[in-house]
Motif scaffolding. Structure first.
Motif, short mmCIF file in Angstrom:
data_model
loop_
_atom_site.label_atom_id
_atom_site.label_comp_id
_atom_site.label_asym_id
_atom_site.label_seq_id
_atom_site.Cartn_x
_atom_site.Cartn_y
_atom_site.Cartn_z
N THR A 33 47.86 47.48 41.14
CA THR A 33 48.11 48.75 40.35
C THR A 33 47.28 48.50 38.91
OG1 THR A 33 50.23 47.74 39.36
CG2 THR A 33 50.28 49.21 41.43
N ALA A 34 46.74 47.32 38.79
CA ALA A 34 46.66 46.85 37.43
C ALA A 34 45.69 47.78 36.69
CB ALA A 34 45.98 45.68 37.30
N ASN A 35 44.50 48.22 37.38
CA ASN A 35 43.69 49.27 36.43
C ASN A 35 44.37 50.49 36.22
OD1 ASN A 35 41.85 47.72 38.87
ND2 ASN A 35 40.30 48.71 37.40
N HIS A 36 45.15 51.17 36.97
CA HIS A 36 45.86 52.17 36.65
C HIS A 36 46.84 52.11 35.44
CE1 HIS A 36 44.31 54.67 39.79
NE2 HIS A 36 44.69 53.77 40.46
N VAL A 37 47.64 50.82 35.55
CA VAL A 37 48.41 50.44 34.54
C VAL A 37 47.78 50.45 33.22
CG1 VAL A 37 49.78 48.50 33.96
CG2 VAL A 37 50.54 49.37 36.11
N VAL A 38 46.75 49.53 33.21
CA VAL A 38 46.00 49.46 32.10
C VAL A 38 45.43 50.66 31.38
CG1 VAL A 38 44.23 48.16 30.88
CG2 VAL A 38 45.54 46.97 32.60
N ALA A 39 44.84 51.33 32.14
CA ALA A 39 44.45 52.92 31.78
C ALA A 39 45.76 53.55 30.96
CB ALA A 39 43.87 53.67 32.98
N PHE A 68 41.47 47.54 45.23
CA PHE A 68 40.63 47.16 46.38
C PHE A 68 39.97 45.74 46.14
CE2 PHE A 68 39.94 51.78 45.84
CZ PHE A 68 41.13 52.10 46.63
N GLN A 69 40.31 45.27 44.95
CA GLN A 69 39.78 43.64 44.59
C GLN A 69 38.33 43.50 44.29
OE1 GLN A 69 41.83 40.71 47.18
NE2 GLN A 69 43.56 40.99 46.19
N SER A 70 37.55 44.62 44.23
CA SER A 70 36.14 44.79 44.21
C SER A 70 35.86 44.25 42.68
CB SER A 70 35.79 46.18 44.28
OG SER A 70 36.05 47.16 42.99
N VAL A 71 34.63 43.80 42.49
CA VAL A 71 33.92 43.31 41.55
C VAL A 71 33.88 44.38 40.33
CG1 VAL A 71 31.82 42.22 40.39
CG2 VAL A 71 32.54 41.55 42.72
N ASP A 72 33.53 45.69 40.67
CA ASP A 72 33.42 46.58 39.68
C ASP A 72 34.69 47.10 39.19
OD1 ASP A 72 30.79 46.95 40.31
OD2 ASP A 72 30.78 48.56 41.65
N HIS A 73 35.70 46.95 39.97
CA HIS A 73 37.11 47.48 39.54
C HIS A 73 37.56 46.10 38.55
CE1 HIS A 73 37.51 50.26 42.86
NE2 HIS A 73 37.25 51.06 41.64
N ASP A 74 37.40 45.16 38.94
CA ASP A 74 37.80 43.85 38.02
C ASP A 74 37.14 43.80 36.76
OD1 ASP A 74 39.21 41.21 37.72
OD2 ASP A 74 37.21 40.37 37.89
N GLU A 75 35.79 44.30 36.85
CA GLU A 75 34.98 44.30 35.43
C GLU A 75 35.61 45.28 34.54
OE1 GLU A 75 30.81 44.35 36.46
OE2 GLU A 75 30.79 42.28 36.92
N GLU A 76 35.83 46.42 35.34
CA GLU A 76 36.42 47.71 34.43
C GLU A 76 37.91 47.26 33.86
OE1 GLU A 76 38.62 51.95 35.45
OE2 GLU A 76 37.34 51.06 36.96
N LEU A 77 38.66 46.57 34.64
CA LEU A 77 39.93 46.03 34.30
C LEU A 77 39.91 45.01 33.15
CD1 LEU A 77 43.09 45.65 34.55
CD2 LEU A 77 42.71 44.17 36.27
#
Length: 101
Positions: A33-39, A68-77
């Protein structure tokens, strides 16, 4: 987490404590949920300051969950989390060195 974010959008500042609590629990219990939470924390602005310890902890990990533990999402986070940290907890100004005569 999605309900808390919607609650923030509808209720705004008055609902910040409840929304923040729900978001922090979601992020601590499910790293996906980290990306959504941080947004949402970013939209909350200065009211998200109590989240700084968890945000710092998450960003210090060698690998974060994120969507999805993807590199792109991690970099966005990392990008959004770093921006949020800089905005909410800027480094203290450095005092000028004392002058010697």
């Amino acid at each position: 987490m999605h309900c808390a974010a919607a609650f923030w959008e509808i209720g705004g500042e008055a609902e910040a404590p409840a929304v923040l609590d729900a978001l922090l629990q979601a992020m601590a219990q499910n790293s996906a949920t980290a990306n959504h939470v941080v947004a949402c924390l970013d939209r909350m602005g200065s009211l998200a300051a109590p989240a700084l310890p968890l945000l710092r902890e998450q960003l210090s990990l060698p690998r974060r969950g994120g969507r999805f533990q993807s590199v792109d999402h991690d970099e966005e986070l990392q990008r959004l989390g770093g921006t949020l940290l800089a905005r909410l907890d800027p480094p203290a100004p450095v005092a000028p060195a004392p002058r010697t005569a």
